[in-house]
Design a protein around this motif. Structure first.
Motif, PDB file in Angstrom:
ATOM      1  N   VAL A 109       0.831  -1.206   0.000  1.00 15.77           N
ATOM      2  CA  VAL A 109       0.000   0.000   0.000  1.00 15.77           C
ATOM      3  C   VAL A 109       0.865   1.255   0.000  1.00 15.77           C
ATOM      4  O   VAL A 109       2.058   1.216   0.302  1.00 15.77           O
ATOM      5  CB  VAL A 109      -0.940   0.014   1.228  1.00 15.77           C
ATOM      6  N   ASP A 110       0.228   2.390  -0.320  1.00 17.40           N
ATOM      7  CA  ASP A 110       0.929   3.673  -0.315  1.00 17.40           C
ATOM      8  C   ASP A 110       0.824   4.338   1.047  1.00 17.40           C
ATOM      9  O   ASP A 110       0.343   3.732   2.020  1.00 17.40           O
ATOM     10  CB  ASP A 110       0.402   4.579  -1.431  1.00 17.40           C
ATOM     11  N   GLU A 111       1.236   5.617   1.115  1.00 19.12           N
ATOM     12  CA  GLU A 111       1.244   6.331   2.399  1.00 19.12           C
ATOM     13  C   GLU A 111      -0.149   6.478   2.998  1.00 19.12           C
ATOM     14  O   GLU A 111      -0.309   6.622   4.206  1.00 19.12           O
ATOM     15  CB  GLU A 111       1.865   7.729   2.214  1.00 19.12           C
ATOM     16  N   ASP A 112      -1.182   6.462   2.144  1.00 16.57           N
ATOM     17  CA  ASP A 112      -2.554   6.615   2.620  1.00 16.57           C
ATOM     18  C   ASP A 112      -3.223   5.280   2.928  1.00 16.57           C
ATOM     19  O   ASP A 112      -4.405   5.237   3.287  1.00 16.57           O
ATOM     20  CB  ASP A 112      -3.387   7.368   1.580  1.00 16.57           C
ATOM     21  N   GLY A 113      -2.480   4.191   2.764  1.00 15.78           N
ATOM     22  CA  GLY A 113      -3.035   2.882   3.029  1.00 15.78           C
ATOM     23  C   GLY A 113      -3.795   2.270   1.869  1.00 15.78           C
ATOM     24  O   GLY A 113      -4.432   1.218   2.015  1.00 15.78           O
ATOM     25  N   ASP A 114      -3.746   2.917   0.699  1.00 16.81           N
ATOM     26  CA  ASP A 114      -4.427   2.392  -0.478  1.00 16.81           C
ATOM     27  C   ASP A 114      -3.518   1.425  -1.228  1.00 16.81           C
ATOM     28  O   ASP A 114      -2.292   1.624  -1.292  1.00 16.81           O
ATOM     29  CB  ASP A 114      -4.826   3.540  -1.416  1.00 16.81           C
TER      30      ASP A 114
END
Length: 380
Positions: A109-114
């Protein structure tokens, strides 16, 4: 003929019908770049910056900083580990003409949790040596060498990909071959940043000639524009339609109104589709073949006047400053080849040798092309 006034509740209903779509449209544009942001990018975007001296084109990142989030693991020779992913369709599908699919690896995932969504270029005509998709290798090579020289590019890897359900995320059907979940030496891409369009109209692209002319008139140094043009000729960027170059933002944030803004100095203009490089051909299986790339000189010199063989760039004249700028970066790569075999290792990590010539032969042509630029002199 007399008309009776509409009842009050009917008027209110009509107003609601008119206002709600406008409000919904306004809400849907939150998080978008504004038209003004796009105009600023067209005047100020960079085409080149000082290359990160620690960037390793074999690995695809600076070892002291580590790889970007979501990057497939690579070994010391730059070979990416196999990927097992699940379909994660991109509804926009993009503007490309060749089949590709989108997938994600559970837990990545990315920094936003996506979930991070990978764009994958498969071998849509078949996996045999003569049918493999040459765009996979051109993208990889152009990305690694561009970043080593200070030009901008999406991040690319070549890896074995297994995705059992990715047929449903295909942008187009395979051609002359059935879809197979296992794709050896497939191309994997992560974008370098947010495309800069206006109000999320998805028009983040820009034609080469018009975009470069506007940047030059707005103050971008001539040497940087000329070095960029010369580099496009070096890699033999052949598919130069507008959709293959774009404006993007490396670092953006949202303002108090929810609009996305690009931080100062973070807008860039670059080739976003480098599939038709290192040997241009209209047929995907013939792209990135040494026979197509060999013998094409990126620079021509006549009576001290230098021109580039780059396509669709408008003015093809090259200044001494532009030549020298690119020559300096190429010289660093040649020195890295002498000390560490860097150029050869990048060609080997591309896995192009699985369907074309050995990396050592590609390196020889790379250095031959570089020498046409290193030995040239361009009068003012």
């Amino acid at each position: 003929m007399l008309f009776k006034p509409l009842p009050g509740f009917v008027v209110s209903l009509l107003l609601l019908i008119l206002v709600v779509p406008a409000e919904a449209q306004k809400k849907s544009q939150k998080g978008c770049f504004t038209a003004e942001a796009r105009q600023i990018a067209e005047r100020t975007a960079k085409v080149w910056r000082e290359a990160d001296p620690g960037y390793d084109p074999i690995l695809g990142y600076n070892p002291s900083r580590g790889p970007r989030i979501g990057a497939p693991p690579v070994d010391g020779n730059g070979f990416a580990a196999p990927i097992v992913c699940r379909a994660n369709e991109d509804k926009t599908k993009g503007t490309g003409t060749l089949p590709k699919f989108y997938c994600s690896v559970p837990g990545v995932v990315d920094e936003d949790g996506d979930l991070i969504r990978y764009k994958v270029k498969p071998h849509f005509k078949g996996q045999s040596r003569e049918k493999r998709n040459g765009e996979v290798y051109g993208e990889f090579l152009s990305s690694r060498f561009s970043q080593a020289l200070g030009f901008f590019a999406d991040d690319e890897w070549v890896a074995d990909v297994t995705c059992n359900d990715c047929e449903k995320s295909l942008t187009k059907s395979f051609q002359g071959a059935p879809f197979t979940p296992f794709q050896p030496a497939a191309g994997i891409e992560l974008s370098l940043g947010h495309g800069i369009d206006a109000n999320c109209d998805r028009r983040d692209t820009g034609a080469l000639k018009n975009s470069l002319d506007k940047l030059l008139k707005s103050g971008t140094p001539r040497a940087e524009i000329d070095a960029f043009k010369l580099w496009l000729a070096f890699i033999d960027h052949g598919d130069t339609k507008t959709d293959n170059q774009k404006f993007a933002c490396l670092d953006s944030q949202k303002d108090s109104d929810g609009n996305r803004i690009c931080k100062p100095g973070q807008a860039v203009y670059y080739v976003s589709d480098m599939g038709s490089t290192f040997g241009y051909s209209s047929a995907s299986e013939n792209k990135a073949r040494l026979g197509e790339w060999s013998g094409k000189d990126p620079i021509k010199v006549s009576d001290g006047r230098c021109t580039t063989t780059a396509k669709s760039v408008g003015d093809t004249s090259i200044s001494e400053g532009g030549r020298a700028l690119l020559a300096s970066g190429l010289q660093r790569l040649i020195e890295a080849e002498r000390s560490n075999g860097t150029i050869t290792k990048v060609f080997r990590a591309s896995r192009n040798a699985e369907r074309d010539q050995p990396p050592e032969l590609w390196t020889a042509e790379f250095i031959r092309k570089a020498n046409t630029i290193l030995t040239a002199r361009c009068e003012p």
